[in-house]
Write a protein that holds these residues in place. Structure first.
Motif, PDB file in Angstrom:
ATOM      1  N   LEU A   1       0.968  -1.334  -0.108  1.00 60.81           N
ATOM      2  CA  LEU A   1      -0.119  -0.224   0.051  1.00 60.81           C
ATOM      3  C   LEU A   1       0.922   1.282  -0.100  1.00 60.81           C
TER       4      LEU A   1
ATOM      5  N   ILE B   1      -1.158   7.371  -0.726  1.00 61.85           N
ATOM      6  CA  ILE B   1      -1.915   6.606   0.645  1.00 61.85           C
ATOM      7  C   ILE B   1      -1.036   6.782   1.942  1.00 61.85           C
ATOM      8  N   THR B   2      -1.512   7.069   2.987  1.00 61.25           N
ATOM      9  CA  THR B   2      -1.123   7.325   4.311  1.00 61.25           C
ATOM     10  C   THR B   2      -1.706   6.276   5.058  1.00 61.25           C
TER      11      THR B   2
ATOM     12  N   PHE C   1      -5.836   2.882   6.731  1.00 59.08           N
ATOM     13  CA  PHE C   1      -5.132   3.629   5.635  1.00 59.08           C
ATOM     14  C   PHE C   1      -6.067   4.791   5.194  1.00 59.08           C
TER      15      PHE C   1
ATOM     16  N   VAL D   1      -6.718   7.559   1.942  1.00 55.86           N
ATOM     17  CA  VAL D   1      -6.213   7.847   0.401  1.00 55.86           C
ATOM     18  C   VAL D   1      -6.595   9.348  -0.012  1.00 55.86           C
TER      19      VAL D   1
ATOM     20  N   VAL E   1      -6.692  -1.851  -4.873  1.00 58.94           N
ATOM     21  CA  VAL E   1      -6.490  -0.265  -4.167  1.00 58.94           C
ATOM     22  C   VAL E   1      -5.777   0.419  -5.321  1.00 58.94           C
TER      23      VAL E   1
ATOM     24  N   VAL F   1      -7.796   3.722  -6.915  1.00 57.87           N
ATOM     25  CA  VAL F   1      -7.029   5.031  -6.918  1.00 57.87           C
ATOM     26  C   VAL F   1      -6.683   5.435  -8.305  1.00 57.87           C
TER      27      VAL F   1
END
Length: 393
Positions: free
Chosen positions: A293, A299-300, A316, A318, A380, A384
């Protein structure tokens, strides 16, 4: 897509799935062979039902290093157990120390007792990664402090609290320690005596791999709680008051015998596999998910960094993507089950800086495959990319 179940299940922090081998069969066998009321009759089926409950208690006692199995009271879930502990111990004028990492199952009973009985509470903040400052927790203790309540592992960050260190502080200061083991039971080592735990609340449907509607509370033998519920126990029926004998004092009404049979089988499986082996596999999957990820732009990740001890929780956010939309698309387009929102811990989201939006939480389990982690990362990344390009059908 098969609507009866997700293709890839990454919501084990809410409820584990699939269950351990033998759990479903144990539930069915209980319903077929020991479906009478435990402790309410002397006939063979009632006695057999009672044995199901006691066998489960013995296995839980072995897992948590509890000396007397009768010091474990069954509950519907962790929430039920936490309410029994908090409401059963605190009295008007008492002070409780807890943290901003707690689930609403801790915060809301405390807030209710503040309103109804005038207790006081201090919520000690963690850092932005969910790591608790033990010195700050000890500094919050005052002359009226009666209880410390701490989650063993945060259900948002996956961070792990140093329970042994906190237990030593509680012992030294003459304060009771209640541990919420919702995310640690069955995964992290738990020794109630060695860690100084006076009460341990745990679920049956998460790391213990049992069915929903099961759980329990360990209560130190020298600790007396006011029962949360009063009623039939099958013992001391002539008395107007709830009996003091354990576990009857805390188990009014008919117990979930079939569910406890399944829980008992899940605990037996964990004892055989060992929590260390389960944790090692889950941690490996967790770090692989985090690494994948992190490679996706925007992404954090929340919680401790890769390589730092944690439970199998990867939350997480986004940039520019609503967490609920991400979870919906993962489910509908890719058959991947995750959890989005506030995870019943708004104070934790305030700490993380995600209170405005919430977060996505993926939680692998012992039966998760490496290929499913790869599929999650790829999904993911695709979501995104397509959302940012404005071409997600």
């Amino acid at each position: 897509m098969d609507d009866t179940k997700p293709t890839i299940y990454l919501d084990n922090a809410a409820t584990s799935w699939p269950k351990a081998p033998g759990v479903i069969e144990a539930i069915e066998q209980s319903l077929r062979e020991s479906a009478a009321n435990p402790g309410r009759g002397g006939h063979r089926m009632a006695v057999k039902a009672s044995r199901v409950l006691f066998e489960g208690r013995k296995r839980l006692a072995k897992l948590f290093r509890v000396g007397n199995p009768n010091d474990i009271a069954y509950a519907l879930n962790t929430t039920h157990a936490l309410n029994l502990a908090i409401q059963g111990l605190l009295e008007p004028g008492d002070h409780v120390v807890t943290t901003t990492l707690e689930h609403n199952s801790v915060r809301r009973p405390i807030e209710a007792m503040k309103r109804r009985f005038g207790i006081d509470a201090t919520f000690v903040s963690s850092d932005a990664q969910g790591v608790l400052n033990v010195k700050a927790l000890e500094a919050a203790i005052c002359a009226k402090t009666k209880l410390i309540v701490v989650s063993h592992s945060s259900n948002l960050f996956g961070s792990i609290a140093p329970i042994g260190e906190i237990g030593e502080i509680a012992r030294r200061r003459g304060i009771k320690l209640l541990v919420d083991a919702a995310q640690s039971a069955g995964v992290l080592p738990l020794d109630v005596a060695q860690m100084g735990i006076d009460m341990l609340a745990f679920p049956g449907h998460k790391g213990l791999m049992g069915p929903q509607g099961t759980g329990g509370l360990y209560i130190h033998p020298n600790l007396e709680l006011e029962p949360l519920m009063h009623g039939g126990t099958g013992s001391k029926s002539e008395a107007p008051e709830q009996p003091r004998v354990r576990p009857d004092r805390y188990e009014a009404g008919t117990q979930n015998t079939a569910g406890i049979a399944g829980l008992s089988e899940g605990v037996q499986y964990i004892l055989k596999e060992t929590p260390d082996a389960i944790r090692e596999k889950e941690l490996q999957l967790t770090f692989e998910l985090m690494e994948g990820l992190q490679r996706i732009n925007g992404i954090t990740l929340l919680g401790p960094e890769i390589g730092v001890e944690r439970t199998a929780i990867v939350s997480f956010v986004v940039e520019g993507v609503d967490p609920s939309e991400m979870a919906f698309l993962l489910d509908q387009q890719f058959g991947i089950a995750v959890r989005a929102g506030f995870h019943c811990t708004p104070l934790g989201h305030e700490t993380a800086g995600t209170y405005a939006s919430g977060a996505v939480r993926a939680s692998p389990g012992y039966f998760t495959k490496k290929s499913e982690i790869v599929s999650m990362i790829d999904a993911v990344g695709e979501i995104v990319g397509r959302l940012r390009n404005g071409n997600f059908a």
